[in-house]
Design an enzyme around this catalytic site. Structure first.
Site, PDB file in Angstrom:
ATOM      1  N   CYS A   1       0.874  -1.172   0.000  1.00 55.41           N
ATOM      2  CA  CYS A   1       0.000   0.000   0.000  1.00 55.41           C
ATOM      3  C   CYS A   1       0.906   1.216   0.000  1.00 55.41           C
ATOM      4  CB  CYS A   1      -0.911  -0.003   1.226  1.00 55.41           C
ATOM      5  SG  CYS A   1      -1.826   1.536   1.424  1.00 55.41           S
TER       6      CYS A   1
ATOM      7  N   HIS B   1      -2.232  -4.312 -10.626  1.00 53.90           N
ATOM      8  CA  HIS B   1      -2.899  -3.119 -11.134  1.00 53.90           C
ATOM      9  C   HIS B   1      -3.166  -3.249 -12.627  1.00 53.90           C
ATOM     10  CE1 HIS B   1      -2.543  -0.339  -7.667  1.00 53.90           C
ATOM     11  NE2 HIS B   1      -1.508  -1.105  -7.371  1.00 53.90           N
TER      12      HIS B   1
ATOM     13  N   GLU C   1      -9.888   0.458  -5.802  1.00 49.52           N
ATOM     14  CA  GLU C   1      -8.967  -0.461  -5.141  1.00 49.52           C
ATOM     15  C   GLU C   1      -9.605  -1.816  -4.892  1.00 49.52           C
ATOM     16  OE1 GLU C   1      -6.297   0.488  -2.013  1.00 49.52           O
ATOM     17  OE2 GLU C   1      -6.545   2.642  -2.292  1.00 49.52           O
TER      18      GLU C   1
ATOM     19  N   CYS D   1      -4.432   6.451  -4.144  1.00 47.83           N
ATOM     20  CA  CYS D   1      -3.825   5.122  -4.070  1.00 47.83           C
ATOM     21  C   CYS D   1      -2.367   5.240  -4.485  1.00 47.83           C
ATOM     22  CB  CYS D   1      -4.570   4.148  -4.979  1.00 47.83           C
ATOM     23  SG  CYS D   1      -3.835   2.493  -5.057  1.00 47.83           S
TER      24      CYS D   1
ATOM     25  N   GLY E   1      -1.274   2.631  -6.923  1.00 47.55           N
ATOM     26  CA  GLY E   1      -1.972   2.938  -8.167  1.00 47.55           C
ATOM     27  C   GLY E   1      -1.294   4.057  -8.935  1.00 47.55           C
TER      28      GLY E   1
END
Length: 283
Positions: free
Chosen positions: A75, A163, A213, A222, A225
């Site tokens: 994360c 992703h 997410e 994110c 991301g």
């Protein structure tokens, strides 16, 4: 046992952080969901545990869970928050810690501003992972009518978590992200599910991004991301190696470094408050 926690956020992407040296923490999925519940619990996008280190050279071993109760590999915004906490605790300006996705390092970049080395992205189809071999620069996937899809040919990148990044001509709306994100997250092409990004390339050094997410839904920002979007955009020739990745809540600076292929993320952290978990969630 009553457990204490810190509530932190990076660009509005918020976390419940639990230090486990004096309060062991091995939650069930139900307990994570109870903590993350914004009505009955503390409320957050992810829960993070800071464990004692398992290897030499690391200050801690860090675990992450999405709000649906599933443990996840990384994360980005949470990584910055943890790096800042560990540096504050040790009164140092650099830190290294381990995760299931590997070792991460962070350095202070200003007042509550942290730069984190997120390591090398995974670019092979089996690293994402995908269910079949494909060129991850642009995979065979589309959303909408076959003859005129709304979204198509996204790039795929692993930043310790999977992703997929769609490139859109205009900044994505919440409605688009919710509709397409919830659909693509569970697509058979992604056996472990996937985080879904919608990237609007404004200039060679500027991306506007919205992310659905995996396991958390539409979030304010994110970090992984943002890293994935910059890597995917660079691989398509749409951006240079360094770009501002902008969310509605603020921006991160992402560099896909040429010297070693690592992804470097710089952005803010915020400490919200400290508290004690409800007894049901702390069980």
């Amino acid at each position: 046992m009553t457990r204490t926690f810190l509530k932190m956020n990076g660009l509005g992407n918020d976390f419940v952080v639990i230090e486990t040296r004096s309060q062991p923490f091995n939650p069930t999925a139900d307990e994570i969901r109870a903590i993350a519940d914004r009505a009955a619990g503390v409320g957050c996008d992810q829960v993070i545990a800071i464990d004692p280190p398992k290897a030499e050279g690391a200050s801690a071993y860090v675990r992450f869970w999405n709000s649906d109760g599933e443990e996840t590999g990384a994360c980005g915004n949470g990584t910055r928050c943890i790096a800042w906490l560990l540096m504050q605790s040790a009164k140092t300006d650099s830190v290294a810690f381990d995760t299931v996705a590997g070792r991460l390092t962070g350095v202070m970049a200003g007042d509550k501003l942290v730069t984190v080395d997120m390591g090398k992205p995974g670019l092979g189809w089996n690293e994402i992972p995908l269910s079949e071999p494909m060129d991850t620069v642009g995979v065979e996937l589309q959303v909408g009518p076959i003859d005129a899809p709304n979204l198509h040919t996204p790039g795929c990148v692993s930043m310790g978590n999977p992703h997929v990044v769609f490139f859109v001509d205009e900044p994505a709306t919440d409605e688009l992200a919710r509709g397409a994100g919830s659909l693509v997250e569970h697509h058979p092409l992604f056996p472990e599910g996937v985080n879904v990004g919608f990237a609007n390339v404004v200039a060679r050094d500027h991306i506007k991004l919205k992310v659905w997410e995996r396991g958390a839904g539409l979030t304010a920002a994110c970090g992984t991301g943002a890293c994935a979007a910059q890597v995917a955009a660079f691989r398509r020739g749409l951006t240079d190696r360094k770009a501002k990745v902008e969310f509605e809540s603020g921006a991160l600076t992402i560099e896909y470094r040429e010297s070693d292929g690592h992804v470097i993320m710089t952005g803010p952290v915020s400490m919200d408050f400290a508290g004690k978990l409800p007894e049901a969630a702390a069980a």
